[in-house]
Design an enzyme around this catalytic site. Sequence first.
Site, PDB file in Angstrom:
ATOM      1  N   LYS A  78     -42.241  17.966  30.282  1.00 52.61           N
ATOM      2  CA  LYS A  78     -42.383  17.097  29.118  1.00 52.61           C
ATOM      3  C   LYS A  78     -41.040  16.947  28.421  1.00 52.61           C
ATOM      4  O   LYS A  78     -40.549  17.878  27.794  1.00 52.61           O
ATOM      5  CB  LYS A  78     -43.395  17.653  28.108  1.00 52.61           C
ATOM      6  CG  LYS A  78     -43.759  16.604  27.042  1.00 52.61           C
ATOM      7  CD  LYS A  78     -44.231  17.204  25.747  1.00 52.61           C
ATOM      8  CE  LYS A  78     -43.105  17.445  24.772  1.00 52.61           C
ATOM      9  NZ  LYS A  78     -42.461  16.189  24.281  1.00 52.61           N
ATOM     10  N   GLU A 153     -36.071  29.485  25.094  1.00 52.43           N
ATOM     11  CA  GLU A 153     -34.647  29.407  24.739  1.00 52.43           C
ATOM     12  C   GLU A 153     -34.589  28.669  23.416  1.00 52.43           C
ATOM     13  O   GLU A 153     -34.821  27.467  23.367  1.00 52.43           O
ATOM     14  CB  GLU A 153     -33.862  28.685  25.838  1.00 52.43           C
ATOM     15  CG  GLU A 153     -32.362  28.954  25.788  1.00 52.43           C
ATOM     16  CD  GLU A 153     -31.602  27.966  24.925  1.00 52.43           C
ATOM     17  OE1 GLU A 153     -31.385  28.287  23.728  1.00 52.43           O
ATOM     18  OE2 GLU A 153     -31.234  26.908  25.429  1.00 52.43           O
ATOM     19  N   CYS A 187     -27.422  24.252  20.908  1.00 49.64           N
ATOM     20  CA  CYS A 187     -28.049  25.485  20.429  1.00 49.64           C
ATOM     21  C   CYS A 187     -27.046  26.627  20.306  1.00 49.64           C
ATOM     22  O   CYS A 187     -27.183  27.500  19.451  1.00 49.64           O
ATOM     23  CB  CYS A 187     -29.202  25.879  21.338  1.00 49.64           C
ATOM     24  SG  CYS A 187     -28.763  26.098  23.072  1.00 49.64           S
ATOM     25  N   GLU A 288     -30.058  27.283  11.109  1.00 48.80           N
ATOM     26  CA  GLU A 288     -29.480  26.391  12.107  1.00 48.80           C
ATOM     27  C   GLU A 288     -29.522  24.950  11.600  1.00 48.80           C
ATOM     28  O   GLU A 288     -30.598  24.401  11.341  1.00 48.80           O
ATOM     29  CB  GLU A 288     -30.241  26.495  13.433  1.00 48.80           C
ATOM     30  CG  GLU A 288     -29.624  25.652  14.538  1.00 48.80           C
ATOM     31  CD  GLU A 288     -30.326  25.824  15.867  1.00 48.80           C
ATOM     32  OE1 GLU A 288     -29.638  25.914  16.903  1.00 48.80           O
ATOM     33  OE2 GLU A 288     -31.576  25.869  15.881  1.00 48.80           O
TER      34      GLU A 288
END
Length: 394
Positions: A78, A153, A187, A288
């Site tokens: 997906k 992750e 990331c 983040e």
Amino acid sequence: MRETEYDVADAANCFRYYAGLATKPGGETFDVPAASQTFVVREPIGVCGQIIPWNYPLLMAAWKLAPALAAGNTCILKPSELTPLTALRLASWIEELEFPKGVVNIVLGPGPVVGHALASSDLVDKIAFTGGTKTGRSIMKDATGNLKKISLELGGKSPNIVFADADFDTAVDYALFGIYANAGQVCSAGSRLIVEESIADKFVKAVVERAKKIRVGDGFDPATEMGPIVSRTHQERVEGYIKTGLEEGAKLECGGGRLAGELGEKGNFILPTIFSNTTPKMRIVQEEIFGPVLVVQTFKDEKDAVKLANDTVYGLAGAVFTSDVSKAHRVIKKLRAGITWINTYHPTYNEAPWGGYKQSGIGRELGTYGYEAYTEVKQINVNLAVEPSGWFSK
């Protein structure tokens, strides 16, 4: 465009790596008592649901599909609803290669609907996800229904530590590359620049001067060095963090706004942004942002640097810049992070594991670690003396 060309090459190399690895992993045999033989084999898990983000749509598809297919699984991939076209093009190539029907499947749709269905389905044996930590927690909860295998992750707020004895120009260059590659939408971005106090003013000034010169613009223009934010919604989210930084009392050294002119009005551009005078508990230091926003922290000594570096819930990546080899290794070993660098930032390889500590995820991708994450381990015991055990009396 330059980044895209690297990503395509990386994706191709990832498929090549796992194509070569598919026939390489062997089992294990064990020396056990006489008249017995014990060995271990690795077998496919089964149906693997794979959910990938928007920031590296082709590369992330390769990272998920290549090891899973090499291990003999079937996949339901997906892609992000923001970047579905790359996965569809990849699927068209897979069809041309005459893969067996049903081995690779692409399912489109929003994460809360399609992602939830994959993560909660009893027909899916493993779920692999790359994305935000909040979504990762939801996927873990959904996966408990049939206790499926999971690989996550997740996010990062990675430290880039610069000591006074580092090669100055090299450290400046990688401070920029660490945060502004892909407009900070990475990331593992080096979003926290942690600089030794004795060189902090000089170093930050040099980084700011270079950041102001970064050519922001249309990604198809070969002269562009940093492109746009992925969507208007995400642009506004990053701008919200910039506003928060100002409200928290951090000093805006450069950037902080949108690209001027017609292109800036039409596109989702944010200028390279740097905050100094930060404190460890500020939201812009702890959370983040996933955009071109660098926060600067300063440290007194080695112990202080390590403490600052580890002071977030994340543990994905980190770097150390110094000319002292011993110090570099001491600090790297103390960083609670899964991917680290010394005197560089960002290079990664298909042969080496990718993943993080703490709330940056569970498990590892790439290398033999990524292959093994898509396998079940089976123990097989063979009796070489076929006769009654005599355990119970006749």
